[in-house]
Design a protein around this motif. Structure first.
Motif, PDB file in Angstrom:
ATOM      1  N   ARG A  22      24.952   2.520  -7.726  1.00 19.27           N
ATOM      2  CA  ARG A  22      25.821   2.124  -6.619  1.00 19.27           C
ATOM      3  C   ARG A  22      25.235   0.953  -5.826  1.00 19.27           C
ATOM      4  N   TYR A  23      23.926   0.868  -5.788  1.00 22.31           N
ATOM      5  CA  TYR A  23      23.274  -0.147  -4.952  1.00 22.31           C
ATOM      6  C   TYR A  23      22.533  -1.206  -5.775  1.00 22.31           C
ATOM      7  N   GLU A  24      22.816  -1.251  -7.078  1.00 18.84           N
ATOM      8  CA  GLU A  24      22.106  -2.194  -7.936  1.00 18.84           C
ATOM      9  C   GLU A  24      23.065  -3.001  -8.799  1.00 18.84           C
ATOM     10  N   ALA A  25      23.981  -3.716  -8.149  1.00 28.33           N
ATOM     11  CA  ALA A  25      24.924  -4.557  -8.879  1.00 28.33           C
ATOM     12  C   ALA A  25      24.187  -5.742  -9.509  1.00 28.33           C
ATOM     13  N   GLY A  26      24.556  -6.056 -10.743  1.00 31.00           N
ATOM     14  CA  GLY A  26      23.961  -7.199 -11.425  1.00 31.00           C
ATOM     15  C   GLY A  26      22.694  -6.835 -12.177  1.00 31.00           C
ATOM     16  N   THR A  27      22.235  -7.765 -12.979  1.00 36.31           N
ATOM     17  CA  THR A  27      21.035  -7.555 -13.790  1.00 36.31           C
ATOM     18  C   THR A  27      19.796  -7.443 -12.904  1.00 36.31           C
ATOM     19  N   GLN A  28      19.022  -6.430 -13.156  1.00 39.24           N
ATOM     20  CA  GLN A  28      17.808  -6.215 -12.372  1.00 39.24           C
ATOM     21  C   GLN A  28      16.656  -7.097 -12.874  1.00 39.24           C
ATOM     22  N   ASN A  29      15.655  -7.266 -12.019  1.00 40.24           N
ATOM     23  CA  ASN A  29      14.484  -8.082 -12.329  1.00 40.24           C
ATOM     24  C   ASN A  29      13.517  -7.258 -13.175  1.00 40.24           C
ATOM     25  N   THR A  30      13.869  -7.067 -14.436  1.00 38.92           N
ATOM     26  CA  THR A  30      13.084  -6.197 -15.302  1.00 38.92           C
ATOM     27  C   THR A  30      11.639  -6.673 -15.431  1.00 38.92           C
ATOM     28  N   VAL A  31      11.447  -7.967 -15.590  1.00 38.07           N
ATOM     29  CA  VAL A  31      10.099  -8.512 -15.746  1.00 38.07           C
ATOM     30  C   VAL A  31       9.264  -8.229 -14.491  1.00 38.07           C
ATOM     31  N   GLY A  32       9.853  -8.489 -13.326  1.00 37.66           N
ATOM     32  CA  GLY A  32       9.145  -8.244 -12.076  1.00 37.66           C
ATOM     33  C   GLY A  32       8.870  -6.778 -11.850  1.00 37.66           C
ATOM     34  N   ILE A  33       9.829  -5.932 -12.181  1.00 34.37           N
ATOM     35  CA  ILE A  33       9.663  -4.490 -11.970  1.00 34.37           C
ATOM     36  C   ILE A  33       8.609  -3.924 -12.919  1.00 34.37           C
ATOM     37  N   ALA A  34       8.516  -4.487 -14.113  1.00 33.55           N
ATOM     38  CA  ALA A  34       7.446  -4.073 -15.030  1.00 33.55           C
ATOM     39  C   ALA A  34       6.080  -4.371 -14.412  1.00 33.55           C
ATOM     40  N   GLY A  35       5.970  -5.524 -13.755  1.00 31.58           N
ATOM     41  CA  GLY A  35       4.728  -5.848 -13.059  1.00 31.58           C
ATOM     42  C   GLY A  35       4.502  -4.951 -11.863  1.00 31.58           C
ATOM     43  N   LEU A  36       5.566  -4.691 -11.116  1.00 26.92           N
ATOM     44  CA  LEU A  36       5.478  -3.805  -9.955  1.00 26.92           C
ATOM     45  C   LEU A  36       4.979  -2.423 -10.367  1.00 26.92           C
ATOM     46  N   ASN A  37       5.442  -1.935 -11.498  1.00 28.38           N
ATOM     47  CA  ASN A  37       5.024  -0.613 -11.970  1.00 28.38           C
ATOM     48  C   ASN A  37       3.508  -0.535 -12.107  1.00 28.38           C
ATOM     49  N   GLU A  38       2.906  -1.595 -12.631  1.00 30.62           N
ATOM     50  CA  GLU A  38       1.454  -1.604 -12.782  1.00 30.62           C
ATOM     51  C   GLU A  38       0.754  -1.693 -11.435  1.00 30.62           C
ATOM     52  N   GLY A  39       1.357  -2.439 -10.494  1.00 27.91           N
ATOM     53  CA  GLY A  39       0.788  -2.494  -9.151  1.00 27.91           C
ATOM     54  C   GLY A  39       0.795  -1.133  -8.483  1.00 27.91           C
ATOM     55  N   VAL A  40       1.903  -0.411  -8.620  1.00 26.86           N
ATOM     56  CA  VAL A  40       2.011   0.928  -8.034  1.00 26.86           C
ATOM     57  C   VAL A  40       1.015   1.880  -8.681  1.00 26.86           C
ATOM     58  N   LYS A  41       0.868   1.781  -9.991  1.00 27.84           N
ATOM     59  CA  LYS A  41      -0.098   2.638 -10.686  1.00 27.84           C
ATOM     60  C   LYS A  41      -1.528   2.340 -10.226  1.00 27.84           C
ATOM     61  N   PHE A  42      -1.813   1.072  -9.953  1.00 27.08           N
ATOM     62  CA  PHE A  42      -3.122   0.702  -9.423  1.00 27.08           C
ATOM     63  C   PHE A  42      -3.355   1.371  -8.071  1.00 27.08           C
ATOM     64  N   VAL A  43      -2.346   1.326  -7.204  1.00 27.74           N
ATOM     65  CA  VAL A  43      -2.456   1.939  -5.879  1.00 27.74           C
ATOM     66  C   VAL A  43      -2.618   3.449  -6.000  1.00 27.74           C
ATOM     67  N   LEU A  44      -1.847   4.076  -6.876  1.00 30.04           N
ATOM     68  CA  LEU A  44      -1.958   5.520  -7.069  1.00 30.04           C
ATOM     69  C   LEU A  44      -3.355   5.898  -7.553  1.00 30.04           C
ATOM     70  N   HIS A  45      -3.917   5.084  -8.416  1.00 31.24           N
ATOM     71  CA  HIS A  45      -5.252   5.372  -8.939  1.00 31.24           C
ATOM     72  C   HIS A  45      -6.321   5.212  -7.858  1.00 31.24           C
ATOM     73  N   GLU A  46      -6.233   4.139  -7.082  1.00 28.35           N
ATOM     74  CA  GLU A  46      -7.223   3.891  -6.035  1.00 28.35           C
ATOM     75  C   GLU A  46      -7.024   4.805  -4.825  1.00 28.35           C
ATOM     76  N   THR A  47      -5.790   5.161  -4.538  1.00 26.34           N
ATOM     77  CA  THR A  47      -5.290   5.953  -3.402  1.00 26.34           C
ATOM     78  C   THR A  47      -5.158   5.095  -2.141  1.00 26.34           C
ATOM     79  N   VAL A  48      -4.113   5.334  -1.388  1.00 25.29           N
ATOM     80  CA  VAL A  48      -3.885   4.568  -0.158  1.00 25.29           C
ATOM     81  C   VAL A  48      -4.961   4.881   0.877  1.00 25.29           C
TER      82      VAL A  48
END
Length: 385
Positions: A246-272
């Protein structure tokens, strides 16, 4: 030429973990197809990466259903979706006087266009808020409170859990701007009574620019900001009712989100918790060094108080833009100067006429870089003394 010493983490984090760039390149080489728009293996792989990113974000923010997270271009995009999708004519909205223009401008637009009532709570010079002021500002038609988790000028950390309790007790929804806190401070949307959370991918989450998102409580139905193709319910005239489509009209930034996923995993590993502890320690080091220079003033919470890694300061008799230019050209130190898209916060801090130099620390900042900045400010101050 010496390498750049980067103190503009509050605008975009840099450098990124190597895995972020590797994931983006892998996406471009192997599965850069449209997620949710086909059943072939490349499209399916793209969809899997998007959902894996949602799951990791949900884990980071303690969100029960990953599909309650919609991707956005940045925090500004997410805030506009939240504010314009929620607020109706006749509503009363409360925010603070240290909000970013990404909050202020959409609210002022609605105030002018739709007769929405708007109240700014007054934070003090350090950016702190009196909770009693919030309680007293709530009226019968108050529907939404919008507040940043941490000021992008002062580094002040707002008491989100306490604000959330007040909102819940009065039946008011809470929208949190996590531009400076996502990936840096613990966020639990349930425990903190957060109804909507707008966050960037390119700052504390260590992903690329052009990524971000919005958590929307399952009981809230926003009007979509954008309308168009979603790959689902294509036979319907209107936007799908299912989330996150409903809130994601149009093609998503798949390349950027793939990078974001790794950034989030880095944060989860290190812990906030570990990330914030390191940044706070270095923030104290920088503040202590700057405060030891005659003629240098530092904005926001005092030395020793909790805050994020933002240190805004002024050098006596030196314009903030000129100071930033000298730091860049003569010392290879990147900072930000001016008003930082938050004139109300400058008004609260008493720096509306001159702005400030903002140095912002990241998880990968080194102590020797902080010492280099302190030494550079000493030299600039000596030149103008």
């Amino acid at each position: 030429m010496n390498p750049i010493i980067y103190f503009d983490q509050a605008a975009s984090s840099w450098p990124k973990p190597p895995a972020v760039m590797e994931a983006m390149m892998q996406c471009m080489h192997e599965y850069a197809a449209n997620p949710g728009r086909g059943s072939h293996q490349m499209a399916v792989q793209a969809s899997r990466v998007l959902f894996d990113t949602r799951k990791n974000l949900a884990r980071l923010f303690s969100i029960r259903n990953p599909n309650d997270i919609s991707f956005a271009l940045n925090t500004t995009h997410a805030l506009n979706q939240a504010i314009k999708g929620f607020v109706k004519p006749g509503d009363h909205v409360i925010c603070t006087n240290i909000e970013h223009n990404s909050v202020r401008r959409p609210l002022e637009y609605l105030k002018a266009a739709n007769q929405v009532e708007l109240t700014y709570l007054v934070n003090n010079e350090q950016g702190n808020l009196k909770l009693d002021d919030l309680k007293q500002a709530i009226k019968s038609n108050t529907t939404l409170v919008v507040v940043n988790h941490s000021s992008n000028l002062l580094g002040t950390i707002m008491p989100i859990a306490e604000i959330g309790e007040i909102c819940r007790a009065h039946g008011v929804r809470l929208l949190v701007d996590a531009a400076q806190s996502a990936g840096v401070l613990p966020i639990h949307v349930g425990d903190m009574n957060i109804d909507m959370l707008a966050f960037p991918g390119h700052k504390g989450l260590l992903g690329p620019q052009g990524t971000g998102g919005l958590y929307i409580h399952p009981d809230i139905n926003l009007e979509p900001l954008l309308h168009g193709g979603t790959g689902s319910q294509s036979e319907a005239v209107h936007q799908p009712t299912v989330r996150p489509d409903r809130y994601e009209a149009g093609t998503q930034n798949t390349v950027g989100i793939a990078g974001l996923n790794e950034g989030v995993k880095f944060v989860l590993h290190e812990t906030v918790e570990k990330i914030h502890a390191k940044e706070w320690s270095q923030t104290q080091l920088l503040m202590g060094g700057l405060l030891g220079i005659e003629g240098v003033s530092v904005l926001g919470p005092a030395l020793g108080q909790n805050k994020t890694g933002i240190v805004s300061f002024n050098i006596q008799d030196v314009d903030s833009s000129e100071a930033a230019f000298i730091l860049d050209q003569s010392f290879q130190i990147a900072v930000r100067a001016g008003y930082h898209c938050t004139p109300l916060a400058h008004e609260a801090a008493g720096t509306l006429e001159k702005g400030a130099v903002r140095a912002s620390i990241g998880y990968l900042t080194k102590n020797e870089e902080i010492e280099a900045l302190i030494d550079a400010v000493k030299e600039i101050r000596a030149q103008y003394a």
